[in-house]
Design a protein around this motif. Structure first.
Motif, PDB file in Angstrom:
ATOM      1  N   ASN A 171      -4.792   8.353 -10.011  1.00  0.00           N
ATOM      2  CA  ASN A 171      -3.505   8.627 -10.663  1.00  0.00           C
ATOM      3  C   ASN A 171      -2.386   7.780 -10.079  1.00  0.00           C
ATOM      4  O   ASN A 171      -1.544   7.264 -10.818  1.00  0.00           O
ATOM      5  CB  ASN A 171      -3.143  10.108 -10.569  1.00  0.00           C
ATOM      6  N   GLU A 172      -2.346   7.639  -8.764  1.00  0.00           N
ATOM      7  CA  GLU A 172      -1.308   6.820  -8.137  1.00  0.00           C
ATOM      8  C   GLU A 172      -1.428   5.368  -8.576  1.00  0.00           C
ATOM      9  O   GLU A 172      -0.418   4.714  -8.856  1.00  0.00           O
ATOM     10  CB  GLU A 172      -1.392   6.919  -6.609  1.00  0.00           C
ATOM     11  N   GLN A 187     -11.063   7.172  -3.876  1.00  0.00           N
ATOM     12  CA  GLN A 187      -9.702   6.818  -3.483  1.00  0.00           C
ATOM     13  C   GLN A 187      -9.777   5.500  -2.714  1.00  0.00           C
ATOM     14  O   GLN A 187     -10.842   5.121  -2.240  1.00  0.00           O
ATOM     15  CB  GLN A 187      -9.107   7.897  -2.572  1.00  0.00           C
ATOM     16  N   LEU A 188      -8.631   4.839  -2.590  1.00  0.00           N
ATOM     17  CA  LEU A 188      -8.587   3.602  -1.808  1.00  0.00           C
ATOM     18  C   LEU A 188      -7.865   3.842  -0.494  1.00  0.00           C
ATOM     19  O   LEU A 188      -6.707   4.252  -0.474  1.00  0.00           O
ATOM     20  CB  LEU A 188      -7.848   2.501  -2.578  1.00  0.00           C
ATOM     21  N   ILE A 213      -0.243   4.978 -12.262  1.00  0.00           N
ATOM     22  CA  ILE A 213       1.208   5.080 -12.441  1.00  0.00           C
ATOM     23  C   ILE A 213       1.912   3.797 -12.020  1.00  0.00           C
ATOM     24  O   ILE A 213       2.905   3.398 -12.609  1.00  0.00           O
ATOM     25  CB  ILE A 213       1.773   6.271 -11.636  1.00  0.00           C
ATOM     26  N   ALA A 214       1.380   3.113 -11.040  1.00  0.00           N
ATOM     27  CA  ALA A 214       2.046   1.961 -10.420  1.00  0.00           C
ATOM     28  C   ALA A 214       2.536   0.884 -11.388  1.00  0.00           C
ATOM     29  O   ALA A 214       3.676   0.447 -11.257  1.00  0.00           O
ATOM     30  CB  ALA A 214       1.146   1.336  -9.357  1.00  0.00           C
ATOM     31  N   PRO A 215       1.744   0.428 -12.365  1.00  0.00           N
ATOM     32  CA  PRO A 215       2.231  -0.674 -13.210  1.00  0.00           C
ATOM     33  C   PRO A 215       3.504  -0.351 -13.985  1.00  0.00           C
ATOM     34  O   PRO A 215       4.380  -1.198 -14.117  1.00  0.00           O
ATOM     35  CB  PRO A 215       1.066  -0.935 -14.172  1.00  0.00           C
ATOM     36  N   PHE A 234       0.829  -1.200   0.000  1.00  0.00           N
ATOM     37  CA  PHE A 234       0.000   0.000   0.000  1.00  0.00           C
ATOM     38  C   PHE A 234       0.866   1.254   0.000  1.00  0.00           C
ATOM     39  O   PHE A 234       0.607   2.201  -0.749  1.00  0.00           O
ATOM     40  CB  PHE A 234      -0.935  -0.001   1.217  1.00  0.00           C
ATOM     41  N   VAL A 235       1.906   1.258   0.815  1.00  0.00           N
ATOM     42  CA  VAL A 235       2.798   2.420   0.907  1.00  0.00           C
ATOM     43  C   VAL A 235       3.470   2.698  -0.437  1.00  0.00           C
ATOM     44  O   VAL A 235       3.643   3.855  -0.825  1.00  0.00           O
ATOM     45  CB  VAL A 235       3.839   2.218   2.030  1.00  0.00           C
ATOM     46  N   LEU A 236       3.823   1.656  -1.173  1.00  0.00           N
ATOM     47  CA  LEU A 236       4.425   1.839  -2.495  1.00  0.00           C
ATOM     48  C   LEU A 236       3.456   2.520  -3.460  1.00  0.00           C
ATOM     49  O   LEU A 236       3.873   3.323  -4.299  1.00  0.00           O
ATOM     50  CB  LEU A 236       4.874   0.501  -3.083  1.00  0.00           C
ATOM     51  N   LEU A 237       2.179   2.209  -3.346  1.00  0.00           N
ATOM     52  CA  LEU A 237       1.185   2.834  -4.212  1.00  0.00           C
ATOM     53  C   LEU A 237       0.880   4.272  -3.791  1.00  0.00           C
ATOM     54  O   LEU A 237       0.613   5.130  -4.630  1.00  0.00           O
ATOM     55  CB  LEU A 237      -0.118   2.021  -4.191  1.00  0.00           C
TER      56      LEU A 237
END
Length: 94
Positions: free
Chosen positions: A19-20, A54-55, A23-25, A5-8
């Motif tokens: 947007n976050e 948002q998640l 971008i992640a993939p 989760f923190v990485l996302l």
């Protein structure tokens, strides 16, 4: 799971935006393309239980744990099916 989760959550505001997630993939540093944004928006819409687009970590965990439980159930179902085949054919382990 918190680490994922923190990485996302790139801006560290305790929620993952569309947007976050888009971008992640690729992690390219460039703005995500329209296809990535649309996929991220569908995913957030599907998982967002409080309607804020948002998640939260809670929503992220609910999805992650739900998928894990489905995998475990499917694995057990396959194990049971294999056992039934062995039993019906008289196969025994020595």
């Amino acid at each position: 799971m918190r680490a994922s989760f923190v990485l996302l959550d790139r801006n560290v505001d305790e929620v993952v935006s569309i947007n976050e997630l888009a971008i992640a993939p690729g992690e390219t540093g460039f703005a995500p393309g329209q296809e990535a944004l649309e996929a991220a928006e569908r995913r957030v819409t599907e998982l967002d239980s409080d309607g804020d687009n948002q998640l939260s970590f809670r929503e992220f965990m609910a999805d992650t744990l739900g998928r894990s439980l489905r995998v475990i159930r499917e694995s057990r179902r396959c194990d049971r099916a294999a056992f039934d085949v062995c039993k019906s054919t008289g196969f025994r382990l020595a």
